[in-house]
Scaffold this motif. Structure first.
Motif, PDB file in Angstrom:
ATOM      1  N   MET A  24     -15.861 -59.098 -88.866  1.00 20.72           N
ATOM      2  CA  MET A  24     -16.347 -58.262 -89.895  1.00 20.72           C
ATOM      3  C   MET A  24     -17.987 -58.178 -89.694  1.00 20.72           C
ATOM      4  N   LEU A  27     -18.412 -55.906 -86.509  1.00 19.17           N
ATOM      5  CA  LEU A  27     -18.232 -54.561 -87.012  1.00 19.17           C
ATOM      6  C   LEU A  27     -19.605 -54.126 -87.481  1.00 19.17           C
ATOM      7  N   ARG A  56     -12.200 -48.902 -86.555  1.00 26.39           N
ATOM      8  CA  ARG A  56     -12.707 -50.165 -86.424  1.00 26.39           C
ATOM      9  C   ARG A  56     -12.910 -50.736 -85.261  1.00 26.39           C
ATOM     10  N   ASN A  57     -11.665 -50.508 -84.589  1.00 26.80           N
ATOM     11  CA  ASN A  57     -11.607 -51.156 -83.200  1.00 26.80           C
ATOM     12  C   ASN A  57     -12.345 -50.695 -82.233  1.00 26.80           C
ATOM     13  N   MET A 236     -18.596 -44.899 -91.325  1.00 26.46           N
ATOM     14  CA  MET A 236     -17.213 -45.471 -91.143  1.00 26.46           C
ATOM     15  C   MET A 236     -16.245 -44.275 -91.299  1.00 26.46           C
TER      16      MET A 236
END
Length: 650
Positions: A24, A27, A56-57, A236
């Protein structure tokens, strides 16, 4: 390894809180990275290569190993008979633990380059012609009328169901812009929509071998007034929308290509936007051939070199070019031994095209180099991009020709100057006209002089030849001065090399100074100065009227600290009817204007000169200016947007 395998791996063991915390944090750092075009384009390229990974990935891959091509877990590589090399550190990816999307575990994956496996064969690139034909068909299904148009002021113009693309663009670039228009209907309304469409087009273009669209960096802070959420949340969400939409457009385009391949036809579009009956596919004009890989930059440089030689051979017979060079005082640049390599593009529609074909260059290479353009979306009817123009080659830092700037000789074109469109090797914001030829075999320059255009660059070079020291003159070439261009100069400068910005005295020159000023003041070496052709429209006019030596003396005599030029023009604009020292509000306004320029003067040792000039212009004592600026900084807290982080004392 497929995403389903990662989810299965995650369900087989309990989550590690420490590892999840690390992922996280990574990220969050990946999101924080997205503050520059290179970082944003790097993320989009990752999304293009790793289809189906999710926002996210994609961010995690871009942060940890952006060049990864094929990812799988340790167990998956072993099942394929490959071993991960000892000491290799896996990438952290997130795998959902349930269907809510709120609970995750961390899965370690490894790129094929971290194993002893043989990389998978590179997927063959799509043939450009059927891809463009499929895009045209999808546009027709969406009710869009798509046309190529000469003389557009921008690359694309859209009005409801009508889309016009600049005819001068390479076919691959026009196709990428069309993808952005097809993406708009599948994107949600909102302030981020146009940014999302460009990003979707960039991803899809990468997947299908088209020229990537220039996707601007999202600015969530500008959306916060419209939508709730933190900057990171908005970013995001935007990335997730982009990836989902890119996958949807990719699937539609793949289906259209499959239908075309199955029927052996190329779908077409009527001018009104309706599809015509399929017809038999013609032999494509774009013959790629084994030596013309679309991504082969060496081929693009080679075709540009051949084009430059062709243009140069047409310079001497051109009376129009000779008259123009003479009127600008730069006839010496036409010397065949000159490093400027000037040339003339003939007025004929396909003279260069036929010449380059005779040398063995393929149509695709010429299209991708921006030397020719297609009259229709499916690639037929190629013509020369530069016609009846004086041509100035623009060099890459290594000295090879990346593109061209052309000056109209006919007197009929609305665009006096026209640049090569963006290509894999020509990004005008990252190149400087005149830099490589002048640096070749020379010592570190005493000064860099930045002017507005190629004729001014040549004129200033001729004017400064008799000046002491070594002056290298460059021009941005149809764009505002950029940080990438400043970096090119800084890399070639010495510790004491000065940066001199030269602007015309007209309103366009004033605006150019305003745009370039903050960037120029970040110059990391010698002094930052400004100059200009006082009493003349531009440097070329000064040279033609005064001669080289006198023009050089005039420009040197006009050099002053850039902060001084900036504050004088700012005050002139703020007080067009004169400054009234007895008006308190006028004094406050003047102090606010002078403050940031005085701060820059402090950094560059020009305080006394700036104070004396401003005081004379406003007809007050210098100490009144310094005291007023000190008061301004005391009244304005640093976080309110002032360019200073402290106070100036007199």
């Amino acid at each position: 390894m497929a995403n389903g395998d990662e989810r299965a791996t995650a369900r087989m063991r309990p989550p590690s809180q420490a590892l999840l915390h690390d992922a996280m944090l990574t990220l969050q750092l990946a999101i924080a990275d997205l503050d520059s075009p290179p970082a944003w384009h790097r993320l989009l390229d990752v999304a293009a290569r790793h289809r189906g990974r999710g926002a996210r990935n994609a961010l995690l891959i871009a942060r940890q190993r952006p060049d990864a091509t094929e990812l799988a877990t340790h167990d998956r590589w072993r099942a394929r008979g490959a071993r991960v090399r000892r000491g290799e550190r896996g990438l952290m990816l997130l795998a959902p633990l349930d269907g809510t999307g709120d609970a995750f575990d961390v899965v370690r994956v490894f790129d094929v380059a971290q194993t002893d496996a043989v990389p998978a064969p590179r997927r063959p690139s799509h043939d450009l012609v059927p891809v463009v034909a499929a895009l045209a068909a999808l546009a027709g299904e969406a009710g869009l009328t798509v046309r190529l148009r000469q003389g557009l002021h921008s690359a694309v113009r859209a009005d409801r169901d009508r889309v016009e693309l600049a005819a001068e663009l390479p076919l691959s670039a026009a196709a990428g812009l069309l993808v952005a228009q097809l993406a708009l209907p599948v994107l949600p309304d909102g302030p981020a929509r146009s940014v999302q469409a460009s990003a979707v087009a960039h991803v899809v273009a990468r997947r299908f071998g088209l020229q990537p669209v220039d996707a601007p960096v999202p600015q969530p802070r500008q959306w916060a007034v419209v939508r709730a959420g933190t900057t990171a949340d908005l970013l995001m969400e935007t990335i997730a929308v982009i990836i989902r939409s890119a996958d949807a457009v990719t699937a539609r385009l793949e289906r259209a290509l499959a239908r075309s391949a199955a029927s052996g036809t190329v779908p077409t579009q009527r001018p009104g936007g309706r599809r015509t009956l399929p017809r038999q596919r013609p032999a494509p004009v774009l013959d790629a051939g084994p030596d013309a890989d679309q991504g082969d930059q060496a081929a693009l440089y080679a075709v540009n070199a051949a084009a430059a030689a062709f243009y140069a051979s047409k310079l001497a017979p051109s009376r129009a070019a000779a008259a123009y060079l003479r009127s600008r005082g730069i006839t010496a640049a036409a010397d065949p031994d000159s490093s400027w390599q000037l040339g003339v593009a003939p007025a004929g529609g396909d003279v260069l095209l036929r010449h380059l074909r005779s040398l063995g260059f393929t149509d695709r290479v010429m299209l991708d180099a921006g030397l020719v353009a297609a009259s229709e979306l499916h690639g037929r009817g190629l013509y020369d991009v530069f016609r009846d123009r004086l041509v100035f080659p623009v060099h890459a830092p290594d000295g090879r020709i990346a593109g061209f700037t052309g000056r109209d000789l006919s007197g009929r074109s609305r665009a006096k100057f026209y640049n090569t469109p963006q290509t894999p090797i020509f990004h005008k914001g990252e190149l400087l006209y005149g830099l490589a030829p002048q640096l070749r075999g020379r010592r570190t320059p005493t000064r860099f002089l930045v002017v507005e255009g190629p004729t001014d660059a040549i004129a200033a070079h001729l004017a400064y030849r008799s000046a002491a020291g070594s002056t290298v003159v460059v021009a941005p070439g149809g764009t505002a001065f950029t940080s990438a261009q400043l970096a090119l100069l800084a890399a070639a400068a010495g510790a004491d090399t000065s940066l001199v910005m030269c602007f015309d005295a007209d309103p366009a020159g004033v605006k150019a100074l305003e745009r370039a000023y903050p960037l120029a003041m970040s110059w990391p070496h010698g002094r930052v100065l400004g100059t200009g052709p006082e009493g003349f429209k531009d440097i070329a006019e000064l040279l033609a009227a005064r001669g080289a030596q006198a023009a050089g003396r005039d420009l040197l005599a006009a050099e002053r600290p850039l902060a001084l030029l900036g504050v004088e023009r700012a005050l002139d604009r703020a007080f067009p009817d004169g400054f009234h020292a007895d008006w308190p509000e006028a004094r406050v306004r003047a102090n606010r204007i002078v403050a940031p320029y005085l701060l820059d003067a402090v950094r560059h040792g020009d305080v006394d000169l700036l104070l004396a000039s401003v005081a004379a212009r406003l007809r007050v004592a210098p100490h009144e200016i310094s005291q007023g600026v000190v008061q301004h900084f005391e009244d304005v807290p640093p976080e309110s947007g002032s360019r200073t982080a402290g106070k100036i004392t007199s």
